[in-house]
Write a protein that holds these residues in place. Structure first.
Motif, PDB file in Angstrom:
ATOM      1  N   GLY A 182       0.783  -1.223   0.000  1.00  9.18           N
ATOM      2  CA  GLY A 182       0.000   0.000   0.000  1.00  9.18           C
ATOM      3  C   GLY A 182       0.813   1.271   0.000  1.00  9.18           C
ATOM      4  O   GLY A 182       0.262   2.375  -0.137  1.00  9.18           O
ATOM      5  N   ARG A 183       2.132   1.175   0.129  1.00  7.51           N
ATOM      6  CA  ARG A 183       3.022   2.333   0.160  1.00  7.51           C
ATOM      7  C   ARG A 183       3.460   2.658  -1.255  1.00  7.51           C
ATOM      8  O   ARG A 183       3.949   1.807  -2.003  1.00  7.51           O
ATOM      9  N   VAL A 184       3.317   3.930  -1.622  1.00  3.81           N
ATOM     10  CA  VAL A 184       3.691   4.390  -2.952  1.00  3.81           C
ATOM     11  C   VAL A 184       5.137   4.880  -2.956  1.00  3.81           C
ATOM     12  O   VAL A 184       5.553   5.624  -2.065  1.00  3.81           O
ATOM     13  N   TYR A 185       5.896   4.443  -3.965  1.00  2.00           N
ATOM     14  CA  TYR A 185       7.235   4.963  -4.210  1.00  2.00           C
ATOM     15  C   TYR A 185       7.215   5.693  -5.545  1.00  2.00           C
ATOM     16  O   TYR A 185       6.620   5.222  -6.520  1.00  2.00           O
ATOM     17  N   TYR A 186       7.884   6.834  -5.590  1.00  2.00           N
ATOM     18  CA  TYR A 186       7.868   7.667  -6.794  1.00  2.00           C
ATOM     19  C   TYR A 186       9.173   7.531  -7.579  1.00  2.00           C
ATOM     20  O   TYR A 186      10.251   7.361  -7.006  1.00  2.00           O
ATOM     21  N   GLN A 187       9.053   7.623  -8.875  1.00  3.86           N
ATOM     22  CA  GLN A 187      10.212   7.467  -9.754  1.00  3.86           C
ATOM     23  C   GLN A 187      11.133   8.657  -9.596  1.00  3.86           C
ATOM     24  O   GLN A 187      10.703   9.805  -9.648  1.00  3.86           O
ATOM     25  N   ASP A 188      12.412   8.393  -9.443  1.00  3.04           N
ATOM     26  CA  ASP A 188      13.387   9.463  -9.248  1.00  3.04           C
ATOM     27  C   ASP A 188      14.691   9.107  -9.934  1.00  3.04           C
ATOM     28  O   ASP A 188      15.576   8.492  -9.343  1.00  3.04           O
ATOM     29  N   THR A 189      14.801   9.468 -11.221  1.00  2.00           N
ATOM     30  CA  THR A 189      16.008   9.206 -11.999  1.00  2.00           C
ATOM     31  C   THR A 189      16.807  10.470 -12.251  1.00  2.00           C
ATOM     32  O   THR A 189      17.732  10.474 -13.061  1.00  2.00           O
ATOM     33  N   ASN A 190      16.443  11.566 -11.554  1.00  2.00           N
ATOM     34  CA  ASN A 190      17.076  12.863 -11.778  1.00  2.00           C
ATOM     35  C   ASN A 190      16.942  13.315 -13.225  1.00  2.00           C
ATOM     36  O   ASN A 190      17.849  13.920 -13.798  1.00  2.00           O
ATOM     37  N   ASN A 191      15.797  12.998 -13.808  1.00  2.00           N
ATOM     38  CA  ASN A 191      15.485  13.416 -15.175  1.00  2.00           C
ATOM     39  C   ASN A 191      13.982  13.674 -15.222  1.00  2.00           C
ATOM     40  O   ASN A 191      13.185  12.744 -15.284  1.00  2.00           O
ATOM     41  N   SER A 192      13.600  14.945 -15.184  1.00  2.00           N
ATOM     42  CA  SER A 192      12.181  15.291 -15.100  1.00  2.00           C
ATOM     43  C   SER A 192      11.390  14.798 -16.297  1.00  2.00           C
ATOM     44  O   SER A 192      10.206  14.486 -16.182  1.00  2.00           O
ATOM     45  N   ALA A 193      12.043  14.725 -17.468  1.00  2.00           N
ATOM     46  CA  ALA A 193      11.339  14.242 -18.660  1.00  2.00           C
ATOM     47  C   ALA A 193      10.916  12.791 -18.490  1.00  2.00           C
ATOM     48  O   ALA A 193       9.890  12.360 -19.036  1.00  2.00           O
ATOM     49  N   ASN A 194      11.695  12.024 -17.713  1.00  2.00           N
ATOM     50  CA  ASN A 194      11.352  10.629 -17.441  1.00  2.00           C
ATOM     51  C   ASN A 194      10.445  10.482 -16.231  1.00  2.00           C
ATOM     52  O   ASN A 194       9.611   9.565 -16.173  1.00  2.00           O
ATOM     53  N   ASP A 195      10.631  11.350 -15.243  1.00  2.00           N
ATOM     54  CA  ASP A 195      10.007  11.144 -13.943  1.00  2.00           C
ATOM     55  C   ASP A 195       8.615  11.758 -13.805  1.00  2.00           C
ATOM     56  O   ASP A 195       7.876  11.393 -12.891  1.00  2.00           O
ATOM     57  N   PHE A 196       8.261  12.696 -14.694  1.00  2.00           N
ATOM     58  CA  PHE A 196       7.003  13.414 -14.539  1.00  2.00           C
ATOM     59  C   PHE A 196       6.087  13.233 -15.746  1.00  2.00           C
ATOM     60  O   PHE A 196       6.538  12.951 -16.853  1.00  2.00           O
ATOM     61  N   LEU A 197       4.809  13.429 -15.479  1.00  2.00           N
ATOM     62  CA  LEU A 197       3.786  13.530 -16.523  1.00  2.00           C
ATOM     63  C   LEU A 197       3.160  14.912 -16.429  1.00  2.00           C
ATOM     64  O   LEU A 197       2.935  15.432 -15.326  1.00  2.00           O
ATOM     65  N   ASN A 198       2.876  15.514 -17.590  1.00  7.70           N
ATOM     66  CA  ASN A 198       2.212  16.814 -17.562  1.00  7.70           C
ATOM     67  C   ASN A 198       0.728  16.658 -17.884  1.00  7.70           C
ATOM     68  O   ASN A 198       0.235  15.575 -18.190  1.00  7.70           O
ATOM     69  N   ASN A 199       0.004  17.764 -17.770  1.00 10.49           N
ATOM     70  CA  ASN A 199      -1.441  17.790 -18.037  1.00 10.49           C
ATOM     71  C   ASN A 199      -2.197  16.735 -17.231  1.00 10.49           C
ATOM     72  O   ASN A 199      -3.109  16.069 -17.735  1.00 10.49           O
ATOM     73  N   GLN A 200      -1.806  16.600 -15.960  1.00 11.75           N
ATOM     74  CA  GLN A 200      -2.450  15.650 -15.065  1.00 11.75           C
ATOM     75  C   GLN A 200      -3.532  16.335 -14.228  1.00 11.75           C
ATOM     76  O   GLN A 200      -3.421  17.519 -13.907  1.00 11.75           O
ATOM     77  N   PRO A 201      -4.579  15.591 -13.861  1.00 11.14           N
ATOM     78  CA  PRO A 201      -5.611  16.172 -12.993  1.00 11.14           C
ATOM     79  C   PRO A 201      -5.014  16.601 -11.661  1.00 11.14           C
ATOM     80  O   PRO A 201      -4.034  16.022 -11.181  1.00 11.14           O
ATOM     81  N   LEU A 202      -5.614  17.603 -11.061  1.00 11.39           N
ATOM     82  CA  LEU A 202      -5.162  18.042  -9.748  1.00 11.39           C
ATOM     83  C   LEU A 202      -5.425  16.952  -8.717  1.00 11.39           C
ATOM     84  O   LEU A 202      -6.281  16.085  -8.901  1.00 11.39           O
ATOM     85  N   THR A 203      -4.674  16.998  -7.618  1.00  8.34           N
ATOM     86  CA  THR A 203      -4.824  16.031  -6.544  1.00  8.34           C
ATOM     87  C   THR A 203      -6.294  15.970  -6.111  1.00  8.34           C
ATOM     88  O   THR A 203      -6.876  17.013  -5.810  1.00  8.34           O
ATOM     89  N   PRO A 204      -6.891  14.794  -6.071  1.00  3.71           N
ATOM     90  CA  PRO A 204      -8.312  14.700  -5.696  1.00  3.71           C
ATOM     91  C   PRO A 204      -8.583  15.364  -4.348  1.00  3.71           C
ATOM     92  O   PRO A 204      -8.019  14.965  -3.332  1.00  3.71           O
ATOM     93  N   GLY A 205      -9.437  16.363  -4.366  1.00  3.11           N
ATOM     94  CA  GLY A 205      -9.748  17.057  -3.130  1.00  3.11           C
ATOM     95  C   GLY A 205      -8.610  17.898  -2.602  1.00  3.11           C
ATOM     96  O   GLY A 205      -8.749  18.596  -1.595  1.00  3.11           O
ATOM     97  N   VAL A 206      -7.471  17.865  -3.278  1.00  2.93           N
ATOM     98  CA  VAL A 206      -6.236  18.533  -2.814  1.00  2.93           C
ATOM     99  C   VAL A 206      -6.079  18.297  -1.314  1.00  2.93           C
ATOM    100  O   VAL A 206      -5.994  19.215  -0.527  1.00  2.93           O
ATOM    101  N   THR A 207      -6.069  17.024  -0.939  1.00  3.83           N
ATOM    102  CA  THR A 207      -6.034  16.626   0.463  1.00  3.83           C
ATOM    103  C   THR A 207      -4.615  16.705   0.997  1.00  3.83           C
ATOM    104  O   THR A 207      -3.709  16.162   0.420  1.00  3.83           O
ATOM    105  N   PRO A 208      -4.399  17.385   2.121  1.00  4.39           N
ATOM    106  CA  PRO A 208      -3.054  17.448   2.699  1.00  4.39           C
ATOM    107  C   PRO A 208      -2.603  16.093   3.236  1.00  4.39           C
ATOM    108  O   PRO A 208      -3.414  15.212   3.510  1.00  4.39           O
ATOM    109  N   THR A 209      -1.275  15.958   3.400  1.00  2.00           N
ATOM    110  CA  THR A 209      -0.612  14.731   3.846  1.00  2.00           C
ATOM    111  C   THR A 209      -1.186  13.518   3.149  1.00  2.00           C
ATOM    112  O   THR A 209      -1.510  12.509   3.760  1.00  2.00           O
ATOM    113  N   SER A 210      -1.312  13.605   1.843  1.00  3.83           N
ATOM    114  CA  SER A 210      -1.865  12.495   1.062  1.00  3.83           C
ATOM    115  C   SER A 210      -0.766  11.547   0.635  1.00  3.83           C
ATOM    116  O   SER A 210       0.403  11.917   0.588  1.00  3.83           O
ATOM    117  N   VAL A 211      -1.120  10.317   0.336  1.00  2.00           N
ATOM    118  CA  VAL A 211      -0.169   9.320  -0.145  1.00  2.00           C
ATOM    119  C   VAL A 211      -0.671   8.700  -1.429  1.00  2.00           C
ATOM    120  O   VAL A 211      -0.237   7.617  -1.808  1.00  2.00           O
TER     121      VAL A 211
END
Length: 396
Positions: A366-395
């Motif tokens: 259930g724990r999420v790990y995020y991709q981190d290759t020190n290359n934003s073109a690889n690690d990120f997606l653009n035009n993504q929906p905003l965080t649902p509810g913009v809930t703080p301390t979200s996982v």
């Protein structure tokens, strides 16, 4: 027959100390022990006085382990015979994301020497998870927010961690790069803020994230657009109290505003289309305020007659960096070092209420790990929906 309490590491002592061997049972039965000399070979310019919390975990073939605090490059132990594994770890004091690590293994059936090669490694901890600056309503730019996640397996403390914004997103070398400044990043225009705290006041658990709003308000109501997020329950707010504009301090914890390139700055990140975003931390013993008070961290723009002093962020202070490039253009140049960020991510389309969001690399229990290759073109997606509810301390 003699019975022993344990065939573990017997007594692990620092060099020059005597080891004590204990047993129980018949007096004529003895445990055979050996001297094990462990030597650290420090590489990559590492020095003992620039490594904090240097430890060695020693594990034997029965999976029994002991942790030793190291104060020297040589350590002597008295151990029983068997197979031993060593893991050395420490924190490089003056580099925010650098650690000292080394491993080794050896069999001990006589007095033995083992050398552990200790090298510098860059280990991601805090990362940019979400960056939203492109707006949801034309002409309304107050609803930007950022999420920072603890991508490590250990508690990370936000205390005195700095957020640094630079509007540099160029198509060729910057004036500083041309002048040989290859390890520092200039703040062309923007502001630098920092989490308050004295060291352990603001823990962030593994996998958790914090939500930081430029204006911690319900922007659906303020803008009259349902496309804008409700940030009234954000964890932190960037309240630029020295800015010469009508800034409102909403009832959310404020980050410290440490530095402005201009007091007319409208928000922490003005980059609707582009900009560089840095998470950084000063070396041990230096506060963000001390950093910006040091004149050595400023310079005028090379090759110009400008007298304006520009703040420079050393690469070795960087924990994570993201460059967002203008999606309307076709030519780009990497202004960050590859170890910080090799290539930028194109910005989301403006005024559509979309963000750039870091990719998920795996999910374990259930724990999420995020991709981190020190290359934003690889690690990120653009035009993504905003965080649902913009809930703080979200996982999510």
């Amino acid at each position: 027959m003699k019975k022993y309490l344990s065939l573990a590491l017997m007594a692990v002592m620092m060099l020059g100390s005597a080891a004590v061997v204990t047993s129980c049972g018949d007096d004529d039965d003895e445990v055979k022990t050996y001297l094990l000399n462990v030597n650290l070979q420090l590489n990559d310019g590492l020095t003992l006085d620039n490594i904090s919390n240097l430890k060695m975990v020693v594990t034997n073939s029965l999976e029994q382990e002991q942790t030793i605090d190291l104060t020297d490059v040589t350590t002597t132990m008295t151990v029983v015979g068997g197979q031993y594994d060593f893991v050395v770890s420490g924190k490089v004091k003056d580099e925010a994301a650098a650690h000292a690590t080394g491993t080794a293994s050896t069999s001990v059936f006589a007095d033995t020497n083992v050398t552990i090669q200790v090298s510098k490694s860059i280990q991601g901890s805090l990362v940019w998870k979400t960056i939203y600056t492109t707006g949801a309503k034309s002409g309304y730019l107050k609803d930007s927010y950022f999420e920072i996640a603890n991508n490590s397996d250990e508690v990370q403390y936000l205390d005195q961690v700095m957020l640094f914004y630079t509007s540099s997103a160029l198509t060729s070398e910057s004036a500083w790069q041309q002048a040989g400044y290859l390890d520092r990043y200039p703040m062309y225009q923007g502001s630098m803020v920092a989490f308050p705290g004295s060291g352990t006041d603001y823990p962030l658990q593994p996998g958790e994230s914090v939500l930081i709003a430029n204006d911690a308000a319900n922007h659906k109501e303020l803008s009259g657009s349902d496309a804008c997020p409700d940030l009234s329950k954000a964890d932190w707010e960037i309240y630029l109290k020295q800015a010469t504009r009508n800034e409102v301090d909403y009832p959310v914890r404020d980050m410290d505003d440490v530095y402005y390139s201009s007091f007319t700055i409208a928000s922490f990140a003005q980059g609707l289309f582009n900009g560089g975003y840095i998470i950084a931390k000063c070396p041990e013993g230096m506060t963000p305020q001390q950093f910006v008070e040091d004149t050595n961290n400023f310079t005028t723009t090379p090759g110009t007659t400008s007298t304006n002093l520009i703040l420079l962020m050393p690469s070795k202070y960087v924990i994570d960096a993201v460059m967002m490039w203008d999606s309307r253009k076709s030519e780009f140049y990497g202004n960050f070092l590859p170890q910080d960020d090799a290539k930028g991510i194109l910005s989301s389309t403006s005024n559509t209420g979309k963000c750039i969001r870091r990719k998920v690399s795996k999910i374990e229990n259930g724990r999420v790990y995020y991709q981190d290759t020190n290359n934003s073109a690889n690690d990120f997606l653009n035009n993504q929906p905003l965080t649902p509810g913009v809930t703080p301390t979200s996982v999510d």
